[in-house]
Design an enzyme around this catalytic site. Structure first.
Site, mmCIF file in Angstrom:
data_model
loop_
_atom_site.group_PDB
_atom_site.id
_atom_site.type_symbol
_atom_site.label_atom_id
_atom_site.label_comp_id
_atom_site.label_asym_id
_atom_site.label_seq_id
_atom_site.Cartn_x
_atom_site.Cartn_y
_atom_site.Cartn_z
ATOM 1 N N ASP A 7 9.931 1.995 -6.158
ATOM 2 C CA ASP A 7 8.712 2.787 -6.220
ATOM 3 C C ASP A 7 7.852 2.210 -7.359
ATOM 4 O O ASP A 7 8.364 1.501 -8.235
ATOM 5 C CB ASP A 7 9.065 4.252 -6.488
ATOM 6 N N ASP A 9 4.608 3.927 -9.200
ATOM 7 C CA ASP A 9 4.167 4.855 -10.255
ATOM 8 C C ASP A 9 5.358 5.636 -10.805
ATOM 9 O O ASP A 9 5.999 6.385 -10.077
ATOM 10 C CB ASP A 9 3.137 5.835 -9.692
ATOM 11 N N GLY A 57 4.913 11.399 -5.331
ATOM 12 C CA GLY A 57 5.506 10.459 -4.380
ATOM 13 C C GLY A 57 4.959 10.561 -2.966
ATOM 14 O O GLY A 57 5.215 9.686 -2.148
ATOM 15 N N ARG A 60 -1.487 10.990 -0.423
ATOM 16 C CA ARG A 60 -2.466 11.856 -1.079
ATOM 17 C C ARG A 60 -2.746 13.141 -0.277
ATOM 18 O O ARG A 60 -2.685 14.244 -0.819
ATOM 19 C CB ARG A 60 -3.756 11.064 -1.274
ATOM 20 N N SER A 135 0.927 5.035 -2.910
ATOM 21 C CA SER A 135 -0.411 4.857 -3.473
ATOM 22 C C SER A 135 -1.275 3.939 -2.617
ATOM 23 O O SER A 135 -0.855 2.849 -2.219
ATOM 24 C CB SER A 135 -0.308 4.266 -4.885
ATOM 25 N N ASN A 137 -3.722 2.613 -3.906
ATOM 26 C CA ASN A 137 -4.180 1.649 -4.907
ATOM 27 C C ASN A 137 -3.054 0.704 -5.330
ATOM 28 O O ASN A 137 -3.100 0.107 -6.399
ATOM 29 C CB ASN A 137 -4.691 2.398 -6.150
ATOM 30 N N ASP A 193 11.447 7.746 -8.887
ATOM 31 C CA ASP A 193 11.364 8.816 -9.886
ATOM 32 C C ASP A 193 10.970 10.151 -9.251
ATOM 33 O O ASP A 193 11.012 11.173 -9.926
ATOM 34 C CB ASP A 193 10.356 8.464 -10.984
HETATM 35 MG MG LIG Z 1 6.825 7.558 -8.416
#
Ligand SMILES: [Mg+2]
Length: 261
Positions: A7, A9, A57, A60, A135, A137, A193
Site C-alpha cells: 500500500d 499512503d 484505504g 474516494r 489513491s 494520485n 496500514d
Molecule cells: Mg494506507
C-alpha cells in the site's frame, strides 16, 4: 514469498495523515452546513474511529458514501467529474481531493525511512515489488516521494477505474498487482496500514498479510486479517533491537479459508 505488494499512503509515504486532515476538514464543513440547515446538532468527523472504519484505504467515493451512511445521510452519486462544490458523493470526494493536492503541493511528500530501507533490501533480495493504492494520485505521490526506481508496477485509483476493479476491502487491486508481477497470490506478501487493506489481503488469499500500525490499532489490524503487525517495515529487518512483531493469536483468526504456506 517472491513478491511484495505495498500500500502507498501510510505504508511507504507519510501521506495517510495528510489524507486524514483533508477528509476531516471536508466532512466537518459539510456537517456544519447541514447542521445549520436542519437545526440538528453538529457532530464533527472523528479522525480516529471514523477515519479508520469508514474511509482509510477505500476509493474516494466509497469513503464518502460509507461515512455519510454511518450518520444516516444519503447523497446522490453524481459523477467523477462533478465540481468540488456539488453536494453529491463525487462532489464531496472531489472537495477532499482539492484540499489534499493543495497540501501535497505546499508540504511535499515524506517517505518512511524504514520503508525505503525495506524496499532496497527487497530489491537486493530479488523480490518483485508493486504498489497497490486506492489513491487516484498514486503516480504523483510515488514520483514526489522518489520511489519510482524501487517499484516495478503500480495499481492505483485510475487503473482501478479503467479496469473496473473493486476497491479495498475487496481484493481486486491486490490481485491485479500480483497478476502484473506474474506471481500467484500465495507467493505474495501484502503490506497495509488500513483495516480495509488487510481485509483485502486476507480476502485475496495472499501468502502473508503484514499490518503496519501507525496509529495504535494493532488489535483491529489483526482482527481484520493481518498475520502479523509491525510498527514500521524496518522492524522486519532489525529483528535484534526493534519492537517485536505482534502475531495473530488463534482466537483472533477471522473466518474464511486461507492457505498459509
Ligand atoms: Mg494506507
Amino acid at each position: 514469498m517472491t513478491a511484495c505488494l505495498f500500500d502507498l499512503d501510510g505504508v511507504l509515504t507519510q501521506t495517510a495523515r495528510v489524507h486524514n486532515a483533508a477528509w476531516t476538514k471536508t466532512f466537518d464543513e459539510f456537517l456544519r452546513q447541514r447542521a445549520a440547515a436542519t437545526g440538528e446538532p453538529f457532530q464533527p468527523f472523528d479522525p480516529g474511529p471514523d477515519y479508520n472504519r469508514y474511509v482509510d484505504g477505500r476509493p474516494r467515493a466509497d469513503g464518502v458514501r460509507s461515512f455519510l451512511a454511518s450518520r444516516g445521510i444519503v447523497l446522490p452519486e453524481g459523477s467523477p467529474d462533478d465540481p468540488p462544490d456539488a453536494d453529491t458523493v463525487n462532489g464531496v470526494g472531489n472537495r477532499k481531493n482539492v484540499l489534499l493536492l493543495e497540501q501535497l503541493r505546499t508540504a511535499g511528500v515524506e517517505v518512511y525511512p524504514g520503508s525505503v530501507r525495506y524496499l532496497k533490501a527487497a530489491t537486493a533480495a530479488g523480490l518483485r515489488r508493486a504498489v497497490v493504492t486506492a489513491s487516484a494520485n498514486g503516480r504523483e505521490v510515488v514520483a514526489a516521494a522518489g520511489l519510482e526506481a524501487l517499484l516495478e508496477a503500480r495499481v492505483d485509483g485510475l487503473v482501478a477505474r479503467e479496469q473496473k476493479l473493486r476497491g479495498k476491502p475487496q481484493p481486486d487491486t491486490f490481485l491485479a498487482g500480483a497478476r502484473i508481477l506474474g506471481v500467484d497470490p500465495a507467493q505474495a506478501a501484502v503490506f497495509e496500514d488500513a483495516l480495509s487493506g488487510v481485509a483485502a489481503g486476507r480476502a485475496g488469499g495472499f501468502g502473508y498479510v503484514i499490518g503496519v500500525d501507525r496509529v495504535g490499532q494493532a488489535d483491529e489490524l489483526l482482527a481484520h486479517g493481518a498475520d502479523v503487525v509491525v510498527k514500521d517495515l524496518a522492524d522486519l529487518l532489525d529483528a535484534g533491537d526493534a519492537a517485536p512483531p505482534v502475531p495473530r493469536t488463534p482466537g483472533q483468526a477471522p473466518t474464511g479459508e486461507r492457505g498459509l504456506a
